[in-house]
Design an enzyme around this catalytic site. Structure first.
Site, PDB file in Angstrom:
ATOM      1  N   GLU A 436       0.721  -1.647   0.296  1.00 44.79           N
ATOM      2  CA  GLU A 436       0.247  -0.126   0.384  1.00 44.79           C
ATOM      3  C   GLU A 436       0.681   1.682   0.134  1.00 44.79           C
ATOM      4  OE1 GLU A 436      -2.650  -0.967   3.022  1.00 44.79           O
ATOM      5  OE2 GLU A 436      -3.950  -1.605   1.449  1.00 44.79           O
ATOM      6  N   GLU A 506      -3.978 -10.445  -0.114  1.00 42.84           N
ATOM      7  CA  GLU A 506      -5.435 -10.548   0.990  1.00 42.84           C
ATOM      8  C   GLU A 506      -6.655 -10.905   0.097  1.00 42.84           C
ATOM      9  OE1 GLU A 506      -5.050  -6.725   2.826  1.00 42.84           O
ATOM     10  OE2 GLU A 506      -2.811  -6.794   2.261  1.00 42.84           O
TER      11      GLU A 506
HETATM   12  C1  GAL Z   1      -5.348  -4.423   3.780  1.00 41.08           C
HETATM   13  C2  GAL Z   1      -3.500  -3.747   4.249  1.00 41.08           C
HETATM   14  C3  GAL Z   1      -4.002  -4.181   5.497  1.00 41.08           C
HETATM   15  C4  GAL Z   1      -4.634  -4.391   5.961  1.00 41.08           C
HETATM   16  C5  GAL Z   1      -6.002  -4.300   5.954  1.00 41.08           C
HETATM   17  C6  GAL Z   1      -7.187  -4.440   6.446  1.00 41.08           C
HETATM   18  O1  GAL Z   1      -5.323  -3.284   2.798  1.00 41.08           O
HETATM   19  O2  GAL Z   1      -3.155  -4.290   2.989  1.00 41.08           O
HETATM   20  O3  GAL Z   1      -2.096  -3.987   6.542  1.00 41.08           O
HETATM   21  O4  GAL Z   1      -4.826  -3.387   7.266  1.00 41.08           O
HETATM   22  O5  GAL Z   1      -6.467  -3.768   4.862  1.00 41.08           O
HETATM   23  O6  GAL Z   1      -6.948  -5.218   7.684  1.00 41.08           O
HETATM   24 MG    MG Z   2      -2.537  -0.017   5.313  1.00 41.59          MG
END
Ligand code: GAL
Ligand code: MG
Length: 981
Positions: A436, A506
Site C-alpha cells: 500500500e 489479501e
Molecule cells: C489491507 C492492508 C492490511 C490491513 C487490511 C485491513 O488494505 O494491506 O495491512 O490494513 O487492509 O485489515
Molecule cells: Mg495499510
C-alpha cells in the site's frame, strides 16, 4: 550526544558506518557445530538481556554528554518499551501517527537510551555488532565515541566496532528514536511501538573471511539434473562441501568466487516435501552451514510453477506480533505459529508487511511453507495528507512518495535490504516490494534492481494506484486485495490482454465472526489455472494482554484502550486466531476449505464418488487415510475406509460398494481424511433428503378460554398460555403452575452486528434493534383440535414506514404443542435483514441443548465448511464463541430440530424447513453494547432465537459486500415452526 544525532531527518542519510548488507549467516568455529542453533557458535555472542535504560519524552531532553545520563532503569532486550512502562502503544491503520511533514518528525520525538557493558580481549579478530530489528532508527556509541546510525525497523544493521574497543570493559550506548524519516515508509496497519525488539549480537570474525554468498539452484528441463551455484564474496579461499540431508558428503570444491555442483535425480524442495541439502563453507578459521533447497519457481504459460508444477497458495498473512511480547518473536513462538499453520492446511505465508526475523525463514525452509517476503515499505497514510479524508475519483495520494525523488533512495534501500538478507532461503518464492504505497518510478527502479540481484524468483507488488503513468509490466503476476470472486470472473479472467498469473495477497478479511466467503474463492481458484491462490487477512488478532479481568477472562486492549487520540479501534482484531493464538471458528473454516482432498458424488445408486487430490506434488495415499461415516438423521449407520491412491492434482472416481443402493431419510456420507491420526479435513455429501412434516401428538381435549381487555388465557389440563391483546406476543406459558417464559416472546429481526456487518448503520438507522409492535386486530377461535389466535401487527420505530407488517398465527394444541406462524411483509428498500425469527427468554436453568443441524462449531449459511450435519449435544456455554469485541456468535445453521433442557423439562423446536437457532446466555443488546468480552454480563435467562434465516457473515469488514445468496433479502417471509413444552 544530541548534536551527533543528525541523520534521522534526512532521507539521503539512511545508514552511517554500517557494514554492507549481506545474506544472513552465522559463522561457527568448527564444522561439527555449523548446523546448530547460532547460540552454540563460539563466534557469536547474544547481547540480549537486561540493558540499562533511560527514557526521554523528547529528543530535546537528551543530555549532551553520556556521563550526564543517569540510568536508573533497566529494560529487557529485545522488547518494545511501550510494554515496559514507557510511553503507550498506539494502534493506527492507515493514518500517520505524526503530521505528514517529511523528512521531519515532531519535536517531541521520544528517545530510549540503552546501555550495555561488553568485555573485550584482543584476539586478532574483528568485532561486529549486529541489530536485527530496532524501531524506528538508532544511533550507536562505543565508549562514548560515535560509531554510526541506521534505520529500517525490520532489517539487520551491522557495525564493525573493533577500532572503538578497549581491552577489558567497554560500554555500548544505543539511542533509539520513536520517529524518523523512515516513519513515512513504515505506515503499516499495526500497533505502533518502539525499541530494540529483535536480537542484538556480537560476532568475532577473522579479518580474512566470507562476507557474503549466494546460492542458486538450477533445474534442467526434466527436473532430473540440478546445478547448484554458490557465488562467494570473500577475502580468503574457501572450501565448499555439499552434503545430502543425512550428512553424506556429495562433493567438495575450493574457491573464492564460484563453486558449482551437479546433482543427478535431486530431491526437490517444496512446501509438501521440504527436503534440504546442506553445504558447508569452510575457511581457515570459520565454518558456515547452510541448508539449501533445490527448487525452481517460474511462470509457465501464465501459471506459477514450482518445479514445473502449477501450485496453489493456500495462504495467510502474518504480522510478527504477539499479545504479550509485542514485536518480539522467539524461536518457540515462531515454531508454534508455523506448526499451527501447517495443521490448518496452510502452505504459504506473506510476511505482511516487513521482513521477519531471519530464523523464521529457516524454519519455513525446514517445515515447508512458501513465503512471499515483503519489504518494510508502506506509505498508506499518504491517502489522507491532502486533508480530504476521502478517496476522490482519480485521487491516488497513496502514491505520493512512489515517484518522489526524495524517497527514491530510501525505498530502494529497504527493498535491497530485504533481498540481500533472505536471498539464500528456498522458502522465499517471491519478493514483495512492500504494501500500500502506490506505484511510481521508485518502485519500478526497485523492481529492476531486484531482478538484477535475483534472477530466480518472482517479483510481487500489489499497490498499483498511480499519480503518473509509470509502466508496471515488470511484475511477474497481478496481485490484488479483496476483489469479489464475481468481479474477478467478469474482470481479470475476461481480460484477454492480461496473460500473467493472479494472486490475492489479501482476501477473506477474518475479522470477528467470519470469514464466510472462503469457499467461493476456492471454487474459482481451482477452476482457473492462472489463479495461483490467495492469502487470508490475517493470521492473528492483535489485542494486547493486560492481565485478567475480575471475572477471570483475559483482558485484551485494542485501539483506543490506551487512551490514544488517533486510533482505529478494533480493526487490529482481524485475525483467524484470538490474541493467545487459539483458533477462531474462521480458522477451522479455512482449514477445511484448504483441505487436501475433495469429494463429489458421481453416481448415487452405484456409490461412485470422485476424489480430487489438491496436493501439488504428492500422492494423497502416501499421506492420508480416508474413512467414511454414513448417517441417517444424524446417527451413524455405516462406517468404512477408502484406499486413496491418487496422484497430485489427479481426480479419481471410486466405486464404494458399501455405499451403493443405500437409502434412508436425511442420509449423509462424510469422508474424513487424516494424516497420522490427525484430521486434515472432510467432505460431507447429502445422499437423500427427508420430507419433514411434524404431526402434533396432542389428543383432542377441552380448552378453557378466558378473555379480558388485556389478554387471552388459554388453558388445558396442564398448560396455561397467555397472549397479549396489545402485542399478540405470548406473554406467559405455565406448565403445571410453573412459568416457562421469563419474558414475552418477540419477533426478532436484529443481531448484535458482526465486524463484517458493513450494513449495520442502515439497520440502526431504522432502529431494527428496538422495533415496537403496533397491533391492528386480534382474534381467538376454538377449532376442532386446537385454539387459533390470529393477529395483524406491524413493527416499527421511527422515521420510515413500519419495517415489517406481520400476520401472526398460533395454533395451540393439547399437551404443550404450539404451531407458531408469522407471515411478514418486509419494508421495501431495506437491503437485507440480519435475521428473522422469534426470540424466547426461558429460565437460565435451560443449559443443555441437542440439535440436528450443522455443528459442532458455530455455523452460518456461508460459514459452515468446518461443520457437518449431525446430532450434537452441548452446554449453552459451549455454544458461545467469545469474540473479544462482542458480536453475533454461536448460531447453528441448517437445523431440523433443537431441544433444550433444564435437566427435567424439555422445550423442542421442529420445523419443516431447515432453520437456524441461537442459544445463549447473552442478549444481542448486551453483545452489541459492550466493547470487550470481559465486560459482558450474562442475562438472567437463557435466550433462544428460532430463526427462519440468519444472514451470512461474509467478510465485509474489508472485503466485498455479503454475497446476495447469503443475504436475507426476501420481502415475504413465512416462518412456521412447532414448539413443544
Ligand atoms: C489491507 C492492508 C492490511 C490491513 C487490511 C485491513 O488494505 O494491506 O495491512 O490494513 O487492509 O485489515
Ligand atoms: Mg495499510
Amino acid at each position: 550526544m544530541r548534536t551527533e544525532m543528525k541523520f534521522h531527518e534526512d532521507t539521503q542519510k539512511l545508514h552511517v558506518e554500517t557494514m554492507q548488507e549481506h545474506a544472513y549467516f552465522i559463522p561457527f568455529g568448527s564444522e561439527e557445530d555449523a548446523f546448530q542453533n547460532r547460540e552454540k557458535s563460539s563466534s557469536f555472542q547474544l547481547l540480549n538481556g537486561e540493558w540499562d535504560f533511560k527514557y526521554y519524552k523528547s529528543i530535546f531532553d537528551v543530555k549532551e554528554k553520556p556521563e550526564d545520563i543517569s540510568f536508573e532503569d533497566v529494560i529487557p532486550v529485545p522488547a518494545n518499551w511501550q510494554l515496559h512502562g514507557y510511553d503507550k502503544p498506539q494502534y493506527t491503520n492507515v493514518r500517520y501517527p505524526i503530521p505528514f511533514d517529511p523528512p521531519y518528525v515532531p519535536n517531541d520525538n521520544p528517545v530510549g537510551i540503552y546501555r550495555k557493558g561488553y568485555s573485550y580481549t584482543a584476539d586478532g579478530k574483528d568485532r561486529i555488532l549486529g541489530f536485527e530489528g530496532v524501531d524506528s532508527c538508532f544511533y550507536v556509541w562505543v565508549n562514548n565515541q560515535f560509531v554510526g546510525y541506521s534505520q529500517i525497523s525490520h532489517a539487520t544493521s551491522e557495525f564493525h566496532i573493533t577500532d572503538f574497543l578497549l581491552e577489558g570493559d567497554n560500554t555500548i550506548l544505543v539511542a533509539v528514536l520513536k520517529w524518523c524519516d523512515g516513519t513515512y515508509l513504515e505506515d503499516q496497519d499495526k500497533w505502533r511501538m518502539s525499541g530494540i525488539f529483535r536480537d542484538v549480537y556480537m560476532l568475532s570474525r577473522p579479518q580474512n573471511r566470507i562476507n557474503d554468498y549466494h546460492v542458486i539452484t538450477h533445474l534442467g528441463e526434466d527436473y532430473k539434473h540440478a546445478k547448484i551455484e554458490v557465488t562467494i564474496d570473500a577475502t580468503t579461499e574457501c572450501e565448499i562441501t555439499l552434503y545430502d540431508a543425512d550428512g553424506g558428503e556429495l562433493a567438495s570444491q575450493r574457491t573464492n568466487k564460484l563453486a558449482e555442483f551437479n546433482v543427478e535425480n535431486p530431491m526437490l524442495w517444496s512446501a509438501e516435501s521440504p527436503d534440504l541439502y546442506r553445504i558447508v563453507l569452510r575457511t581457515k578459521e570459520e565454518s558456515i552451514g547452510e541448508k539449501i533447497g533445490i527448487r525452481e519457481i517460474k511462470v509457465i504459460d501464465g501459471v506459477i510453477c514450482i518445479n514445473g508444477v502449477g501450485v496453489k497458495f493456500k495462504g495467510v498473512n502474518r504480522h510478527d506480533s504477539y499479545c504479550d511480547s509485542g514485536y518480539v518473536a522467539t524461536r518457540e513462538k515462531l515454531v508454534a505459529d508455523i506448526l499451527l499453520m501447517k495443521k490448518l492446511n496452510v502452505n504459504a505465508v506473506r510476511t505482511s508487511h516487513y521482513p521477519n526475523a531471519p530464523i523464521f525463514y529457516q524454519l519455513c525452509d525446514e517445515m515447508g511453507l512458501y513465503v512471499i517476503d515483503e519489504a518494510d515499505v508502506e506509505t498508506h497514510g499518504c491517502v489522507d495528507v491532502y486533508n480530504t479524508f476521502e478517496w476522490k475519483d482519480g485521487y491516488n495520494g497513496i502514491a505520493l512518495l512512489a515517484s518522489d525523488e526524495g524517497f527514491e533512495k530510501a525505498i530502494i534501500d529497504r527493498i535491497h535490504h530485504l533481498v540481500s538478507r533472505d536471498i539464500n532461503r528456498p522458502c522465499v518464492v517471491m519478493w514483495s516490494l512492500g504494501n500500500e504505497s502506490g506505484y511510481g518510478v521508485n518502485f519500478k527502479k526497485a523492481a529492476e534492481m531486484v531482478k538484477k540481484l535475483d534472477t530466480e524468483r518472482l517479483v510481487h507488488y500489489e499497490s498499483m494506484h498511480k499519480l503518473d503513468d509509470t509502466d508496471s509490466s515488470i511484475f511477474d503476476m497481478v496481485s490484488m486485495m479483496y476483489p469479489s470472486p464475481e468481479s474477478l470472473k467478469k474482470g481479470f479472467f475476461k481480460n484477454k490482454e492480461e496473460k500473467r498469473p493472479l494472486v490475492l495477497c489479501e482476501y477473506c478479511h477474518a475479522m470477528g465472526n467470519g470469514p464466510g466467503d472462503l469457499e467461493e474463492y476456492w471454487k474459482l481458484i481451482y477452476e482457473e489455472k492462472r489463479f495461483a491462490g490467495a492469502f487470508v487477512w490475517e493470521w492473528c488478532d492483535h489485542g494486547i494482554y493486560q492481565g485478567k479481568a475480575e471475572n477471570g477472562k483475559s483482558k485484551y486492549f485494542y485501539g483506543g484502550d490506551f487512551g490514544e487520540i488517533v486510533h482505529d479501534s478494533n480493526f487490529c482484531m482481524d485475525g483467524l486466531l484470538y490474541p493467545d493464538r487459539t483458533p477462531h471458528t474462521g480458522a477451522l473454516e479455512m482449514k477445511n476449505v484448504y483441505r487436501p482432498v475433495r469429494v463429489t458424488l458421481v453416481n448415487r445408486d452405484k456409490g461412485i464418488f470422485k476424489f480430487t487430490n489438491t496436493y501439488d506434488f504428492i500422492n494423497a495415499g502416501t499421506k492420508l487415510t480416508c474413512t467414511y461415516q454414513v448417517t441417517e438423521q444424524g446417527r451413524i449407520i455405516k462406517e468404512g475406509n477408502v484406499i486413496l491412491d491418487i496422484e497430485a492434482h489427479e481426480e479419481k472416481e471410486i466405486e464404494i460398494q458399501e455405499l451403493a443402493n443405500i437409502y434412508g431419510e436425511s442420509l449423509y456420507v462424510r469422508f474424513i481424511f487424516a494424516e497420522d491420526g490427525f484430521e486434515r479435513g472432510f467432505d460431507q455429501i447429502l445422499l437423500e433428503r427427508m420430507d419433514r412434516h411434524y404431526i402434533p401428538k396432542g389428543k383432542k381435549g377441552h380448552f378453557e378460554i378466558c378473555e379480558s381487555s388485556e389478554q387471552y388465557q388459554i388453558s388445558d389440563n396442564k398448560f396455561k398460555y397467555t397472549i397479549s391483546k396489545h402485542t399478540s406476543m405470548v406473554t406467559s406459558i405455565e406448565k403445571e403452575g410453573k412459568q416457562l417464559l421469563d419474558r414475552p416472546t418477540e419477533i426478532n429481526m436484529f443481531r448484535a452486528p458482526t465486524d463484517n456487518d458493513g450494513i449495520k448503520d442502515k439497520w440502526y438507522k431504522i432502529h431494527l434493534n428496538e422495533n415496537k409492535v403496533k397491533l391492528y386486530s386480534i382474534t381467538c377461535k376454538e377449532k376442532e383440535d386446537c385454539v387459533v389466535i390470529e393477529a395483524s401487527i406491524s413493527l416499527g420505530y421511527a422515521i420510515s414506514e413500519p419495517v415489517a407488517r406481520v400476520k401472526v398465527c398460533y395454533e395451540i394444541y393439547q399437551e404443550g404443542e404450539i404451531h407458531f406462524s408469522t407471515k411478514a411483509q418486509i419494508l421495501e428498500g431495506l437491503k437485507f435483514l440480519p435475521r428473522y425469527g422469534i426470540r424466547f427468554f426461558v429460565s437460565k436453568q435451560y443449559q443443555q441443548v441437542k440439535y440436528y443441524g450443522y455443528g459442532p462449531n458455530e455455523s452460518y449459511i456461508d460459514k459452515h465448511r468446518a461443520c457437518y450435519k449431525a446430532c450434537f449435544e452441548a452446554d449453552v456455554n459451549e455454544l458461545f464463541e467469545d469474540y473479544i469485541k462482542p458480536q453475533e456468535n454461536g448460531s447453528h445453521y441448517g437445523c431440523d430440530y433443537v431441544t433444550i433442557s433444564d435437566g427435567a423439562h424439555q422445550i423442542s423446536i421442529y420445523c419443516d424447513k431447515e432453520f437456524s437457532f441461537n442459544l445463549s446466555r447473552y442478549t444481542q443488546e448486551e453483545l452489541s453494547s459492550k466493547a470487550h468480552n470481559w465486560e459482558l454480563q450474562k442475562c438472567e435467562s437463557t435466550v433462544l432465537c428460532v430463526d427462519y434465516m440468519m444472514s451470512g457473515v461474509g467478510s465485509n469488514s474489508c472485503g466485498p459486500e455479503l454475497l446476495e445468496q447469503y443475504q436475507l433479502k426476501e420481502k415475504q417471509i413465512n416462518h412456521n415452526f412447532w414448539v413443544t413444552f
